[in-house]
Each structure stands twice: as structure tokens, then as C-alpha cells.
Design an enzyme around this catalytic site. Sequence first.
Site, PDB file in Angstrom:
ATOM      1  N   SER A   1       2.417   0.122  10.296  1.00 48.89           N
ATOM      2  CA  SER A   1       3.188   1.368  10.363  1.00 48.89           C
ATOM      3  C   SER A   1       2.667   2.366  11.393  1.00 48.89           C
ATOM      4  CB  SER A   1       3.207   2.037   8.984  1.00 48.89           C
ATOM      5  OG  SER A   1       1.881   2.285   8.537  1.00 48.89           O
TER       6      SER A   1
ATOM      7  N   GLU B   1      -0.062  15.907   3.128  1.00 48.30           N
ATOM      8  CA  GLU B   1      -0.877  14.892   2.454  1.00 48.30           C
ATOM      9  C   GLU B   1      -1.181  13.632   3.262  1.00 48.30           C
ATOM     10  OE1 GLU B   1       1.488  14.256  -1.028  1.00 48.30           O
ATOM     11  OE2 GLU B   1       2.807  12.809  -0.011  1.00 48.30           O
TER      12      GLU B   1
ATOM     13  N   HIS C   1      -0.433   8.385   8.977  1.00 43.67           N
ATOM     14  CA  HIS C   1       0.708   8.190   9.872  1.00 43.67           C
ATOM     15  C   HIS C   1       0.869   9.356  10.843  1.00 43.67           C
ATOM     16  CE1 HIS C   1       1.586   5.614   6.338  1.00 43.67           C
ATOM     17  NE2 HIS C   1       1.826   4.760   7.319  1.00 43.67           N
TER      18      HIS C   1
END
Length: 217
Positions: free
Chosen positions: A13, A184, A188
Site C-alpha cells: 500500500s 492516526e 500511509h
Amino acid sequence: MNDTIKFYLASDSTVQTYQKSEAPQAGWGQFIANYLDDTIEVCNHAIGGRSTKTFISEGHLQKILDEIGEGDYLFVQMGHNDSTKIRPERYTDPYDDYKKYLKQYIEGARKNRAIPILITPVGRLHYVNGEFLRDFGDYCNAMKEVAEEESVLLIDLMKSSIDYYSSIGYKQASNLFMISINGEDCTHFTEQGANEIAKLVSIEIKNLQIGVSKLVK
């Protein structure tokens, strides 16, 4: 061999291409083409949640190997999801099956006369007592062992990304991550962050001083 060189990306990701509806979350694979000559085509096969093991078992590596050809490049950045012990379907032992799976990527690329390049996991926003920490230490070390054992080129993105975060400081570095959006997520990237990591990767490709290095802008 075609005039166009293809860069295939096998990863997770942190590299994948996201839909516009998912913005501003982004992966560096979305931006790397901006730093490369137009004769390079980026084929981003990165997909979230995959480890060296599941990327193979789900057939994603085979899709690349069905296409990749002589003179193309296979960039492999894996490790984030390999370390997830609570997800046994993903988890790999760094010095055992992780290394074995990495070698499958290398062998597959070389059978197709393509050039494999390993990339250590990119750094997260892990900041403790005034310094950024390098996560996935065993996976980085194991990947370096594979690079040496198999005579494969390696980009130490963990080192270069952590060095970059340290150079700009926590406040600016946090804007590179989704924590700046949702409060949070320290793994990413925002579009800004993904773009900066893509720039780092392009610099590292240039620093390899191989034939394709001259095609980095």
C-alpha cells in the site's frame, strides 16, 4: 527489445496507485514517472496488504512475469506486511521464507532477462525521544543478505527515507503521512509524501550508476 523500458513495481500500500476518491492517500508508485524519462513506462502492480508470500500466492507476481521482458526492471519493495505476526497468511520469517520468496522474484525476473532491484521497506513516522526510528530491521537486513547472495542491486529506502524525515523534522514530516489528515495513520502517505518518496527513489536509481540511471530527470 523495445525502445520503451518498463519499470514493474511489486509492493504494498505504500507504493500502490489509489483511486481519486481515496485522495489524499497515495503511494509513491503514482509519482515516480514524474522523475523519469518519457521512454520509461511504469507498470505499478503494488497492492495493499500484500507480503512477499501473498503477492505470489495470489498470482500478482505471475502477472508481472507474464509481461516483463528483456531490459525491463522489476522493483521489489516488501516487508511491511511480512512482519505482521497476527496475520499468519501474510507473515514470513525474515531470515527464512522472506528470503526464499524474495529469491523467487529475482529468479523470475532473470528468466525473462529483466533486471531485479530490491528496495528495503520505506520508513514510517515512528518518532521517539527526538529521533525517527528505523522499523523492520530484520527484514531490511535479510533483504541486504539476499542482494549480496544473489548479486542484486539494492536501494536502501529505509535509510534514505529516515534520513529525509530527520532533515526536515517531525512537524514537516508528519505532513507526508495520513496522520495529518486522520490523526492516526503513521504508515500511509499523503500525495505530498508519496511524491517526496518517489523523488527519493529516483535519486537512488540515479545513484546506482547503471544504464537506466541516465534516464532519471
